[in-house]
Design a protein around this motif. Structure first.
Motif, PDB file in Angstrom:
ATOM      1  N   MET A 380      63.454  38.455  66.680  1.00 55.89           N
ATOM      2  CA  MET A 380      62.107  38.823  67.112  1.00 55.89           C
ATOM      3  C   MET A 380      61.520  39.908  66.220  1.00 55.89           C
ATOM      4  N   THR A 381      62.362  40.857  65.826  1.00 58.80           N
ATOM      5  CA  THR A 381      61.896  41.935  64.960  1.00 58.80           C
ATOM      6  C   THR A 381      61.405  41.385  63.631  1.00 58.80           C
ATOM      7  N   ILE A 382      62.160  40.458  63.049  1.00 57.02           N
ATOM      8  CA  ILE A 382      61.777  39.886  61.759  1.00 57.02           C
ATOM      9  C   ILE A 382      60.424  39.189  61.860  1.00 57.02           C
ATOM     10  N   ILE A 383      60.236  38.392  62.896  1.00 56.05           N
ATOM     11  CA  ILE A 383      58.983  37.634  63.034  1.00 56.05           C
ATOM     12  C   ILE A 383      57.798  38.575  63.209  1.00 56.05           C
ATOM     13  N   THR A 384      57.912  39.524  64.124  1.00 55.16           N
ATOM     14  CA  THR A 384      56.778  40.406  64.407  1.00 55.16           C
ATOM     15  C   THR A 384      56.508  41.382  63.271  1.00 55.16           C
ATOM     16  N   THR A 385      57.508  41.684  62.463  1.00 56.93           N
ATOM     17  CA  THR A 385      57.287  42.542  61.302  1.00 56.93           C
ATOM     18  C   THR A 385      56.637  41.783  60.160  1.00 56.93           C
ATOM     19  N   PHE A 386      57.018  40.512  59.965  1.00 57.84           N
ATOM     20  CA  PHE A 386      56.582  39.776  58.791  1.00 57.84           C
ATOM     21  C   PHE A 386      55.261  39.027  58.975  1.00 57.84           C
ATOM     22  N   VAL A 387      54.874  38.685  60.178  1.00 51.12           N
ATOM     23  CA  VAL A 387      53.567  38.039  60.362  1.00 51.12           C
ATOM     24  C   VAL A 387      52.427  38.922  59.834  1.00 51.12           C
ATOM     25  N   PRO A 388      52.409  40.239  60.096  1.00 48.44           N
ATOM     26  CA  PRO A 388      51.352  41.065  59.500  1.00 48.44           C
ATOM     27  C   PRO A 388      51.366  41.079  57.975  1.00 48.44           C
ATOM     28  N   TYR A 389      52.540  40.851  57.357  1.00 48.19           N
ATOM     29  CA  TYR A 389      52.591  40.777  55.897  1.00 48.19           C
ATOM     30  C   TYR A 389      51.758  39.615  55.376  1.00 48.19           C
ATOM     31  N   LEU A 390      51.663  38.545  56.155  1.00 46.62           N
ATOM     32  CA  LEU A 390      50.815  37.422  55.742  1.00 46.62           C
ATOM     33  C   LEU A 390      49.362  37.882  55.614  1.00 46.62           C
ATOM     34  N   PHE A 391      48.907  38.673  56.576  1.00 48.18           N
ATOM     35  CA  PHE A 391      47.556  39.227  56.506  1.00 48.18           C
ATOM     36  C   PHE A 391      47.414  40.162  55.312  1.00 48.18           C
ATOM     37  N   MET A 392      48.445  41.003  55.089  1.00 46.12           N
ATOM     38  CA  MET A 392      48.349  41.991  54.020  1.00 46.12           C
ATOM     39  C   MET A 392      48.309  41.336  52.638  1.00 46.12           C
ATOM     40  N   PHE A 393      49.200  40.357  52.398  1.00 46.81           N
ATOM     41  CA  PHE A 393      49.206  39.696  51.098  1.00 46.81           C
ATOM     42  C   PHE A 393      47.908  38.908  50.887  1.00 46.81           C
ATOM     43  N   ALA A 394      47.414  38.272  51.946  1.00 46.52           N
ATOM     44  CA  ALA A 394      46.137  37.557  51.841  1.00 46.52           C
ATOM     45  C   ALA A 394      45.000  38.539  51.569  1.00 46.52           C
ATOM     46  N   ALA A 395      45.042  39.712  52.208  1.00 42.77           N
ATOM     47  CA  ALA A 395      44.013  40.727  51.973  1.00 42.77           C
ATOM     48  C   ALA A 395      44.066  41.229  50.534  1.00 42.77           C
ATOM     49  N   MET A 396      45.265  41.366  49.987  1.00 42.16           N
ATOM     50  CA  MET A 396      45.419  41.811  48.601  1.00 42.16           C
ATOM     51  C   MET A 396      44.693  40.862  47.648  1.00 42.16           C
ATOM     52  N   ILE A 397      44.824  39.566  47.897  1.00 39.42           N
ATOM     53  CA  ILE A 397      44.153  38.579  47.050  1.00 39.42           C
ATOM     54  C   ILE A 397      42.630  38.653  47.232  1.00 39.42           C
ATOM     55  N   ARG A 398      42.198  38.709  48.465  1.00 43.32           N
ATOM     56  CA  ARG A 398      40.754  38.699  48.755  1.00 43.32           C
ATOM     57  C   ARG A 398      40.055  39.953  48.231  1.00 43.32           C
ATOM     58  N   LEU A 399      40.715  41.111  48.360  1.00 42.55           N
ATOM     59  CA  LEU A 399      40.086  42.375  47.985  1.00 42.55           C
ATOM     60  C   LEU A 399      40.034  42.605  46.476  1.00 42.55           C
ATOM     61  N   GLN A 400      40.647  41.688  45.709  1.00 45.19           N
ATOM     62  CA  GLN A 400      40.563  41.829  44.253  1.00 45.19           C
ATOM     63  C   GLN A 400      39.129  41.642  43.753  1.00 45.19           C
ATOM     64  N   ARG A 401      38.288  41.053  44.562  1.00 43.21           N
ATOM     65  CA  ARG A 401      36.908  40.834  44.133  1.00 43.21           C
ATOM     66  C   ARG A 401      36.048  42.081  44.329  1.00 43.21           C
ATOM     67  N   GLU A 402      36.574  43.093  45.024  1.00 40.44           N
ATOM     68  CA  GLU A 402      35.817  44.319  45.235  1.00 40.44           C
ATOM     69  C   GLU A 402      35.876  45.211  43.999  1.00 40.44           C
ATOM     70  N   PRO A 403      34.819  46.005  43.750  1.00 39.83           N
ATOM     71  CA  PRO A 403      34.844  46.927  42.601  1.00 39.83           C
ATOM     72  C   PRO A 403      35.930  47.986  42.777  1.00 39.83           C
ATOM     73  N   VAL A 404      36.463  48.454  41.672  1.00 39.81           N
ATOM     74  CA  VAL A 404      37.541  49.441  41.683  1.00 39.81           C
ATOM     75  C   VAL A 404      36.951  50.825  41.437  1.00 39.81           C
ATOM     76  N   GLU A 405      37.165  51.725  42.368  1.00 39.60           N
ATOM     77  CA  GLU A 405      36.644  53.087  42.236  1.00 39.60           C
ATOM     78  C   GLU A 405      37.519  53.893  41.279  1.00 39.60           C
ATOM     79  N   PRO A 406      36.952  54.940  40.682  1.00 43.51           N
ATOM     80  CA  PRO A 406      37.748  55.810  39.811  1.00 43.51           C
ATOM     81  C   PRO A 406      38.910  56.435  40.585  1.00 43.51           C
ATOM     82  N   GLY A 407      40.079  56.488  39.958  1.00 42.32           N
ATOM     83  CA  GLY A 407      41.244  57.092  40.589  1.00 42.32           C
ATOM     84  C   GLY A 407      42.131  56.118  41.331  1.00 42.32           C
ATOM     85  N   VAL A 408      41.677  54.857  41.497  1.00 42.21           N
ATOM     86  CA  VAL A 408      42.500  53.858  42.183  1.00 42.21           C
ATOM     87  C   VAL A 408      43.661  53.447  41.287  1.00 42.21           C
ATOM     88  N   VAL A 409      44.860  53.395  41.858  1.00 42.99           N
ATOM     89  CA  VAL A 409      46.048  52.973  41.127  1.00 42.99           C
ATOM     90  C   VAL A 409      46.161  51.454  41.238  1.00 42.99           C
TER      91      VAL A 409
END
Length: 478
Positions: A380-409
């Protein structure tokens, strides 16, 4: 640490605008990542499956930790404010995705804490030597130990992270000392008796047999945790610089610890004789007896208990901030954003979280043996921990279209590399979730175990959705 947020609706209405106190430096954050990610309980699981798990650790580093760490590095640099994955998902996909990400990740602690405390309890029995071994199958002992450990972590975190962080720091020390002793035991066993396991090319080749799928899934999940401190971005000194540096240092320490610990256990004992709950103590106890180090076993058992209590304290602190942020956005009752008048900590969130964990301690044990309850809680721990990672990795791809502010790593290589890394992380996460549904080979009633996992996860996920939509119906502008 004393924490307060001016954007809490309940405090804002009354003119209370406390500011967060930034007390977590680089050393504290490295310690936090180590204790939140490097869990001693995965070492005996790995060793019990044989030397091929050494390769799996490297796969986990490549397919999970590196994509996770680099995505956290960039996303936490783009949005360093408190909230972590909740904030990132919200920016990428809107309120519902943000809330659901935070809700599922928060509920991951409900089975996680009991599983971690059960592991600590199994090793605590070695403190009393043979006199306490009779409690190995006692559900009452394991439940009582878990409740006391949870109570300690709760009390320290209510007082504040400037006090509670020392439980995490002690937990990191309690993690590394047993790993170091495992390595010493492995070297001594190798010199005096020779290795108990053959480390040939054939034995180290991973097998995709059905019985191994759950083990590989568990080991890949052992690299989760790189995102945890991002939920406390408002309390980290210079978060934009500190988080990336801490991740790099901690990643090396974590991977080294897993591989050295697993190899040391296999040098002392053949994997067929290992217990996934007590493998570390089995190894150290046998090694100590062989070389005449009486008293070493109980001391290490105590360190392991401290290590796991530190992990409970670390995640209790991090995850309590999720409903704190969600309360700000009015998706949860406003009480979740309330801070303690003296210690400025989100005490309502902490207490509610602890009470829910108590319920899961009871439900996890209900109708199961100690080992059976532990395996269900791990899945149960594995499932509930990793389902949010699906959102996070998908967000990483989607947010690449946003402009990058100075100082962002940025991820090295920029947008193309970021998208590939996020895609690798997304696919691996799906594989881990699917593999965690495979019941343990020793489970006598596999169908019941799978049904129990599915039902409890459906309750957790469904409860979050119902809470969100009921709140939106009452307050459309929330």
């Amino acid at each position: 640490m004393k924490i307060g947020r001016s954007v809490n609706p309940s405090s804002a209405e009354h003119g209370d605008t406390p500011q967060p106190k930034r007390v977590l430096g680089l050393r504290d954050l490295v310690m936090f990542y180590v204790v939140a990610t490097l869990s001693l309980r995965w070492i005996p699981v790995a060793a019990s499956a044989g030397p091929s798990t050494l390769v799996i650790w490297l796969i986990g580093l490549t397919a999970i930790f590196i994509p996770l760490a680099l995505c956290v590095l960039e996303l936490s640099s783009r949005y360093p404010q408190e909230g972590g994955m909740y904030v990132w998902s919200k920016h990428a996909f809107g309120d519902f995705a943000g809330f659901l990400t935070g809700w599922i990740y928060w509920t991951s602690n409900l089975p996680y804490f009991p599983a971690l405390l059960y592991f600590a309890a199994s090793n605590a029995l070695y403190v009393g030597g043979s006199k306490w071994k009779g409690l190995q199958g006692s559900a009452g002992f394991f439940m009582a130990f878990s409740l006391l450990g949870l109570g300690l972590a709760l009390a320290l975190n209510i007082v504040g992270l400037d006090i509670g962080k020392w439980l995490s720091n002690l937990g990191a020390i309690g993690t590394w000392l047993p790993v170091a002793l495992l390595c010493v035991a492995g070297v001594i066993a190798w010199i005096k008796f020779g290795p108990a396991t053959s480390f040939s090319a054939a034995s180290m080749k991973p097998s995709l047999r059905w019985g191994n799928i759950a083990v590989w899934s568990a080991l890949l999940s052992a690299f989760s945790g790189a995102e945890s401190a991002s939920f406390m971005g408002g309390e980290i000194k210079d978060a934009r610089r500190t988080i990336p540096r801490a991740l790099l240092v901690a990643g090396v320490l974590i991977t080294t610890g897993y591989m050295l610990g697993t190899a040391a256990v296999l040098v002392v004992l053949p994997h067929s004789q290992l217990n996934s709950l007590e493998g570390i103590m089995q190894t150290i106890s046998i090694s100590a007896e062989r070389v005449g180090w009486s008293g070493l076993g109980p001391a290490v058992a105590l360190l392991i208990c401290i290590s796991n209590l530190g992990a409970v304290g670390a995640y209790l602190a991090a995850l309590s901030r999720i409903p704190f942020v969600a309360g700000i956005d009015r998706f949860l009752p406003p009480a979740f954003g309330r801070v303690h008048p003296k210690w400025r900590t989100p005490y309502v969130s902490l207490i509610a979280q602890a009470l829910c964990c108590v319920l899961f301690i009871v439900l996890g044990q209900l109708g199961s043996t100690v080992h059976g309850a532990y395996q269900v809680l791990v899945s149960m721990t594995i499932i509930t921990t990793f389902v949010p990672y699906l959102f996070m990795f998908a967000a990483m791809i989607r947010l690449q279209r946003e402009p990058v502010e100075p100082g962002v790593v940025r991820v090295p290589g920029g947008k193309p590399v970021a998208i590939v890394l996020a895609a690798v992380g997304f696919v691996t996460t799906c594989a881990v979730i699917a593999g965690s549904m495979v019941p343990d080979a020793s489970e006598p009633n596999k169908g019941f175990a799978v049904a129990k996992i599915l039902l409890l996860n459906a309750i957790l996920f469904g409860g979050g959705m119902l809470l969100y939509w009921s709140r939106r119906r009452r307050s459309p502008d929330a």
